[in-house]
Design a protein around this motif. Structure first.
Motif, PDB file in Angstrom:
ATOM      1  N   VAL A 202      -8.569  27.577  26.159  1.00 24.14           N
ATOM      2  CA  VAL A 202      -7.249  28.291  26.425  1.00 24.14           C
ATOM      3  C   VAL A 202      -6.849  29.381  25.281  1.00 24.14           C
TER       4      VAL A 202
ATOM      5  N   LEU B 211      -8.400  32.145  26.682  1.00 23.93           N
ATOM      6  CA  LEU B 211      -7.610  32.619  27.585  1.00 23.93           C
ATOM      7  C   LEU B 211      -6.255  33.391  27.201  1.00 23.93           C
TER       8      LEU B 211
ATOM      9  N   TYR C 231      -2.184  30.739  32.807  1.00 25.25           N
ATOM     10  CA  TYR C 231      -2.585  29.360  33.215  1.00 25.25           C
ATOM     11  C   TYR C 231      -1.764  28.478  33.235  1.00 25.25           C
TER      12      TYR C 231
ATOM     13  N   VAL D 153      -8.615  24.132  34.455  1.00 25.61           N
ATOM     14  CA  VAL D 153      -7.588  24.806  34.082  1.00 25.61           C
ATOM     15  C   VAL D 153      -7.200  25.529  35.201  1.00 25.61           C
ATOM     16  N   TRP D 154      -6.164  25.726  35.791  1.00 27.35           N
ATOM     17  CA  TRP D 154      -5.599  26.360  36.897  1.00 27.35           C
ATOM     18  C   TRP D 154      -5.162  27.698  36.235  1.00 27.35           C
ATOM     19  N   LEU D 155      -6.005  28.813  36.749  1.00 28.06           N
ATOM     20  CA  LEU D 155      -5.832  30.001  36.340  1.00 28.06           C
ATOM     21  C   LEU D 155      -4.770  30.782  37.187  1.00 28.06           C
ATOM     22  N   ASP D 156      -3.762  31.648  36.700  1.00 31.82           N
ATOM     23  CA  ASP D 156      -2.882  32.627  37.167  1.00 31.82           C
ATOM     24  C   ASP D 156      -3.365  33.896  37.517  1.00 31.82           C
TER      25      ASP D 156
ATOM     26  N   TRP E 131      -4.288  31.730  42.757  1.00 26.51           N
ATOM     27  CA  TRP E 131      -4.773  30.853  41.610  1.00 26.51           C
ATOM     28  C   TRP E 131      -6.154  30.524  41.786  1.00 26.51           C
TER      29      TRP E 131
ATOM     30  N   ARG F  48      -9.401  27.582  39.940  1.00 25.71           N
ATOM     31  CA  ARG F  48      -9.857  26.664  39.209  1.00 25.71           C
ATOM     32  C   ARG F  48     -10.800  26.928  38.470  1.00 25.71           C
TER      33      ARG F  48
END
Lengths: 431, 431
Positions: free
Chosen positions: A321, A324, A331, A340-343, A384, A386
């Motif tokens: 993170v 990121l 996320y 991690v669930w990325l936006d 989204w 993963r």
């Protein structure tokens, strides 16, 4: 010609497996293959092997009796030791007789779905969810999977309301629902479900007279501030224990996915007997059961191994993170799990899930990073992705750099880039 | 409440497994438990371990990559080595790509039955047959098993005519038959099917447009004068190869039943893809695949191991039948496999299969010998029992003595009894 049941299964083959083997065939190597694939699509924990291999090598070898026929729902010694481990995890005594050892968590999910459902009956699953649930729960049982969409605005947090709505809609449409299934902690989101939410969910299941299947394969992979609560914990489940079925396995918490050893816990004697009958078709090698029973033989070692695993997961997550954040890729914060669930909604090259597929394909083919599109997790909304971070830290850093490069981003403060953090590890491990 | 598909499976649980675990719980021991059970009910080869354990101990241990995800239809290296072994056995080149490694021969039979049949469709099986075929082939697929009765007067020899009759009768009754299945060499009879019979059987399958499933798990367990012929051998199968599916595994020929490693060979690409999709639910531990690939790595060792196994089987068989002959207990002579088909018709305490059940129960409870009644093999006629002789010779001798005692027999020449033969073994093994 193949049967209709086989044809249905063929049409349904999970895309996750394909991308995995493509990426693994040409892996990135800074020296040998700098343009190779970075596989951050697979939820495989590659941070644990140095903790395991000495211990595995010290185990007693297979004996003649190890190689013989054993109960097909698992050897007594392995079930006893799993029961002891999970009794502590779930904060309730689990009986080894209520455990069915079977070929992988997939086998456990297939068994419980086939025991609960006849073809055409349904299982409600909060979405986004682990995409292979479609195959694992529905592929052989013939059960239909009905997503209960969670709210993007809320970071897709689990709510009992969402499940209640899906159950009511199914009833209105005349669909027989036999169970609610979920992963807890959640995959892909890495949410540790709070006791209150679980209690409400169990109340909703009871109101609708449906079973609960709780896939707790990430039970020990919690690094956030909130402790794991099992759906079998009497504090949240005083009345629905006989209708609650747990799934667990060695793939995630022990980083041994190839060993394909899953377990189903169920208290209903008839469900248990039927699950044993299913295990007849997918038993685990006694040699592997012998190995895993050996691994669990020393509870002190197990506790320290799992604690080290949690610390490493936390470091790996913090390292990801930080990268990121540096590239301003948004996320959903995670507290557990490998991903991690990325936006990436703002970078979609168009509308809908076709645009998501396009971006996924570009990332795979151009940036050569394998992460998985939300559509594979039945995300209620496109955009989204993963990303699994449980590989060597430099691979994670390179993957984020490539993703950001593809999306047109640079580190928020370019001067900071060379000093982006690498994971600190309490055990001094430097991958 | 469980699903209808689970309830059907529960009603069908094979009795063989139950008797096995009862007998194993209190085994005979001449010193410690002289009244204990003699388990000659299970087709487990206990004559091989001393040949295996040094070799197993010398194998390379599991590595990190061993423990990772691998193709769920089997690792490349294991499939290559099985293909090499079986290509020689079947006298035709088998492609590793056409092999699906799966959890046991049971898994392989379940997979091929589910790929070929929808619920209610049928598979014809010459009877008597391996009783677990009912569950293995029908339990999850929903296929019906139709016995093609063989002739007691003829020692239950396999004939294509018997299969042809069953296929015609099914057609007359409007039943859709998808396949003929058989074990070759046969279980329980230990018959090595002759090339001409196999060629006729394949012609009948082609005439009726049904697939052939040949369970060749005893392929290397041949000790009689006739060599094994595979149903895939082009000499007997010039035209039906794409519709012929082989099953094999490590349980019998390698004496490793606990390792639950089976394999399906099929040349039809769509059937193969569907079988791979089935293997997703019942994969074999990569650690066990690593062990078995190591075991097959040296073809010279494999050849000498299998040859020693055949010699020991032959000795064990000769030892058994000498005792049976001495007590004048009739049987069908065997040429392969682990068992002999005893003819106890004259000792049935009444008529029909109830009398057979009664005699079986008496032998189990009073004589404490576990052999299996013919009814468990869908014998066309009551009074036949399967006795497995692949345990230490003194146990076989004690079992025959107890059976004969229960039936009221004494050695044909009482003076000979003390000098009844014990097995000679070319390797000097004295169990």
């Amino acid at each position: 010609m193949v049967s209709r049941q086989a044809a249905r299964l063929l049409a349904d083959t999970p895309a996750i497996a394909e991308a995995h083997f493509l990426a693994e065939a040409e892996p990135y190597d800074p020296d040998v293959r700098p343009g190779g694939y970075l596989n951050l699509g697979t939820a495989e924990n590659r941070l644990l092997w140095d903790l395991l291999d000495g211990r595995l090598a010290a185990l007693e070898p297979m004996t003649e009796s190890t190689a013989r026929y054993a109960p097909l729902h698992g050897t007594g010694v392995l079930r006893e030791r799993i029961a002891a481990l999970l009794s502590a995890t779930c904060r309730t005594p689990l009986d080894a007789e209520d455990l069915v050892v079977i070929s992988g968590a997939t086998g456990a999910l297939d068994a419980i779905a086939s025991v609960l459902c006849d073809p055409g009956e349904a299982i409600v699953v909060p979405a986004p969810y682990y995409g292979a649930f479609d195959t694992d729960l529905g592929g052989r049982s013939g059960a239909r999977i009905l997503p209960a969409p969670l709210e993007p605005g809320d970071g897709f947090r689990l709510t009992a309301d969402a499940v209640d709505r899906a159950l009511k809609q199914a009833a209105a449409e005349g669909t027989t629902v036999r169970a609610v299934a979920l992963s807890s902690p959640s995959n892909p989101l890495g949410e540790v479900h709070r006791p209150q939410v679980l209690a409400e969910l169990l109340r909703v299941a009871a109101e609708h007279d449906v079973d609960l299947v709780s896939d707790e394969i990430y039970a020990h992979a919690v690094f956030g501030p909130h402790a794991f609560t099992s759906a079998a914990d009497p504090a949240v489940n005083p009345h629905w224990a006989d209708r609650t079925h747990l799934v667990w396995g060695f793939a995630k918490d022990f980083g041994l996915p190839g060993l394909k050893t899953g377990v189903l816990h169920t208290r209903d004697p008839r469900v248990r007997d039927a699950a044993r009958a299913m295990a007849y078709f997918a038993p685990v090698s006694t040699a592997t059961q012998h190995t895993l029973a050996g691994l669990l033989a020393d509870p002190a070692w197990v506790a320290s191994f799992l604690a080290a695993g949690r610390r490493r997961l936390g470091s790996s997550y913090a390292h990801l993170v930080a990268h990121l954040d540096a590239y301003r890729i948004p996320y959903v914060p995670a507290e557990a799990g490998f991903s991690v669930w990325l936006d990436l909604r703002r970078w979609l090259p168009g509308a809908g899930f076709e645009a998501e597929q396009r971006l996924w394909r570009e990332l795979f083919e151009t940036a050569r990073v394998s992460i998985l599109p939300g559509g594979a997790f039945r995300s209620p909304e496109p955009g989204w992705f993963r990303l699994c971070h449980t590989v060597e830290a430099p691979l994670v850093a390179e993957a984020v750099r490539r993703i950001a490069g593809h999306l047109g981003g640079t580190p928020a403060d370019a001067l900071l880039a060379p000093s982006l953090p690498s994971p600190s590890d309490p055990n001094g491990r430097r991958p």
